[in-house]
Design a protein around this motif. Structure first.
Motif, mmCIF file in Angstrom:
data_model
loop_
_atom_site.group_PDB
_atom_site.id
_atom_site.type_symbol
_atom_site.label_atom_id
_atom_site.label_comp_id
_atom_site.label_asym_id
_atom_site.label_seq_id
_atom_site.Cartn_x
_atom_site.Cartn_y
_atom_site.Cartn_z
ATOM 1 N N GLY A 1 0.812 -1.207 0.000
ATOM 2 C CA GLY A 1 0.000 0.000 0.000
ATOM 3 C C GLY A 1 0.846 1.258 0.000
ATOM 4 O O GLY A 1 0.430 2.297 -0.467
ATOM 5 N N ARG B 1 -4.640 1.736 -4.630
ATOM 6 C CA ARG B 1 -5.578 2.663 -3.991
ATOM 7 C C ARG B 1 -7.017 2.274 -4.301
ATOM 8 O O ARG B 1 -7.878 2.297 -3.431
ATOM 9 N N ASP C 1 -7.983 -0.721 -2.217
ATOM 10 C CA ASP C 1 -8.171 -0.314 -0.822
ATOM 11 C C ASP C 1 -9.535 0.353 -0.635
ATOM 12 O O ASP C 1 -10.272 0.056 0.290
ATOM 13 N N TRP C 2 -9.837 1.281 -1.554
ATOM 14 C CA TRP C 2 -11.109 2.003 -1.432
ATOM 15 C C TRP C 2 -12.306 1.060 -1.570
ATOM 16 O O TRP C 2 -13.267 1.159 -0.822
ATOM 17 N N VAL D 1 -12.710 -0.799 1.646
ATOM 18 C CA VAL D 1 -13.232 0.046 2.732
ATOM 19 C C VAL D 1 -14.726 0.281 2.533
ATOM 20 O O VAL D 1 -15.531 0.143 3.467
ATOM 21 N N ARG E 1 -6.695 -2.423 8.976
ATOM 22 C CA ARG E 1 -5.626 -2.455 7.970
ATOM 23 C C ARG E 1 -5.345 -1.080 7.391
ATOM 24 O O ARG E 1 -4.258 -0.793 6.919
ATOM 25 N N TYR E 2 -6.376 -0.221 7.402
ATOM 26 C CA TYR E 2 -6.229 1.066 6.729
ATOM 27 C C TYR E 2 -5.949 2.207 7.697
ATOM 28 O O TYR E 2 -6.015 3.360 7.328
ATOM 29 N N SER E 3 -5.678 1.889 8.966
ATOM 30 C CA SER E 3 -5.429 2.967 9.917
ATOM 31 C C SER E 3 -4.088 2.758 10.613
ATOM 32 O O SER E 3 -4.006 2.024 11.587
#
Ligand code: CMP
Length: 393
Positions: free
Chosen positions: A24, A32, A35-36, A39, A146-148
């Motif tokens: 990432g 990206r 990932d989006w 999410v 995972r995204y924070s």
């Protein structure tokens, strides 16, 4: 030949999927976008799960919500399998067989969360009860971890402050029990419906400590009122303590990074001198600062290699089997074990107070992956050093 070509193609596809899913940090558009998508699906799935518990919404949109859930689970399952498939590409897992790398990767916290997110599907097939399903489906919310990156910092802090936090839990439980018991004794007979037994009194004390106690929890005797006032005040202490512990941890984490590792400090290291500003900035994020007093053993021969070091200021002595070498500002050491995956080849001791920039093994591998020129230079130095002081035996 054809089989070899197929295998090569398979490996390059696996490498590509790995870069998209796991790298990432490169922030390429495909990464990206995925990932989006994930999410959005996690959030949609959690919203749909909550909405499904409202009878009117379930009656009107039940089928659509069910379809959304199925699509999400399918995407999450493909994502999970893809992550497991590409695990052998992970720089830290190169040394294992593909199956070993996959097993180890599956046991990492984020992968365990991903597996839990798929659990409802399995449970649904085994026990079709909707109540249990609600809880297990909401576990999917954790996929957002995972995204924070900040969550990772919080996790590290909680782990490092666990003793202090455990002390807070013990203090809180002690106060809770004492307040409940005192109130049960003082007002148990006057307010039997609220304080007549210990479970009721514990609920009363918990409400008071959390300051949610409204009029209906008010004590009726003078002694009861005094006790309630003390309980509320102790509640403030109980909540302030962990907040202070975590808050101080965050402050120190941030100060430690900003205070020592600066852009100029990294740019002064000869190995990095030719890098552009963006590459140096990413190194500033990766490097940790460590100051050691004179005579500290930084690396012990035969130990496990988990990091390499750059000397920001000071001087160290490298003592190998057959000679002693002094390294100074701008030099680096500790690279041989990371490259060869063998035990440390020498003992390194600080000759005076020394400021070090520490690069952890996984960040080192990431750096070599991203900047092959730097990797080649480090490798050349390591080769030369191994020639000057080859391991005995
Ligand atoms: P490593 O084997 O990971 O840990 C000990 C370190 O000492 C080693 O990496 C090198 O960085 C350093 N080292 C070993 N031999 C020499 C040498 N001859 N000259 C300079 N540094 C050395």
């Amino acid at each position: 030949m054809a089989a070899e070509q197929d295998q090569r193609d398979g490996h390059s596809l696996r490498r590509r999927v790995f870069e998209i899913l796991e790298h990432g940090r490169r922030r390429e558009p495909a990464s990206r976008a995925i990932d989006w998508l994930l999410v959005v699906l996690v959030v949609a799935n959690v919203v749909a799960t909550v909405a499904h518990t409202v009878p009117e919404i379930a009656a009107r949109h039940g089928a659509a919500l069910q379809l959304l859930d199925r699509v999400c689970v399918l995407v999450f399952a493909v994502e999970y399998l893809a992550r497991i498939w590409v695990a052998p590409e992970h720089p830290l897992l190169h040394r294992y067989t593909p199956a070993g790398a996959r097993l180890r990767f599956a046991a990492t916290p984020l992968m365990v969360i991903d597996a839990l997110a798929l659990l409802p599907l399995l449970l649904e097939l085994l026990f079709p009860s909707t109540e249990l399903m609600l809880l297990t489906r909401l576990v999917r919310f954790l996929k957002l971890a995972r995204y924070s990156p900040a969550l990772a910092t919080l996790g590290r802090l909680i782990a490092s402050e666990r003793r202090a936090l455990l002390a807070c839990v013990i203090i809180f439980t002690g106060i809770l029990l004492a307040a409940a018991a005192a109130m049960h004794v003082v007002e148990g007979a006057v307010q039997p419906e609220r304080l007549g037994d210990m479970p009721k009194a514990i609920w009363w004390a918990a409400s008071m400590l959390a300051k949610i106690g409204g009029g209906e929890l008010a004590p009726v005797t003078t002694l009861g009122r005094i006790l309630a006032a003390i309980t509320v005040m102790l509640g403030i202490v109980c909540f302030a303590l962990p907040v202070a512990i975590i808050g101080r941890g965050f402050y120190e984490e941030i100060r430690r990074r900003d205070f020592v590792v600066t852009f100029a400090m990294v740019a002064r290291v000869p190995l990095f001198a030719r890098l552009d500003a963006a590459a140096i900035a990413s190194l500033v994020d990766m490097l940790r600062a460590r100051t050691v007093p004179a005579a500290t053993t930084i690396i012990r021969k035969g130990g496990r290699g988990d990091a390499m070091y750059f000397i920001a200021s000071g001087r160290v002595e490298v003592e190998s089997a057959n000679d002693k070498v002094v390294l100074q500002e701008g030099d680096f050491f500790g690279e041989i074990a990371l490259l060869s995956r063998e035990p440390r080849s020498a003992t390194v001791t600080a000759l005076r107070p020394t400021d070090l920039l520490v690069l952890d093994a996984d960040d080192f591998l990431r750096l070599v992956d991203r900047l092959p020129d730097i990797g080649a230079k480090v490798q050349a130095v390591a080769k030369e050093r191994r020639l000057t002081s080859p391991p005995r035996g």
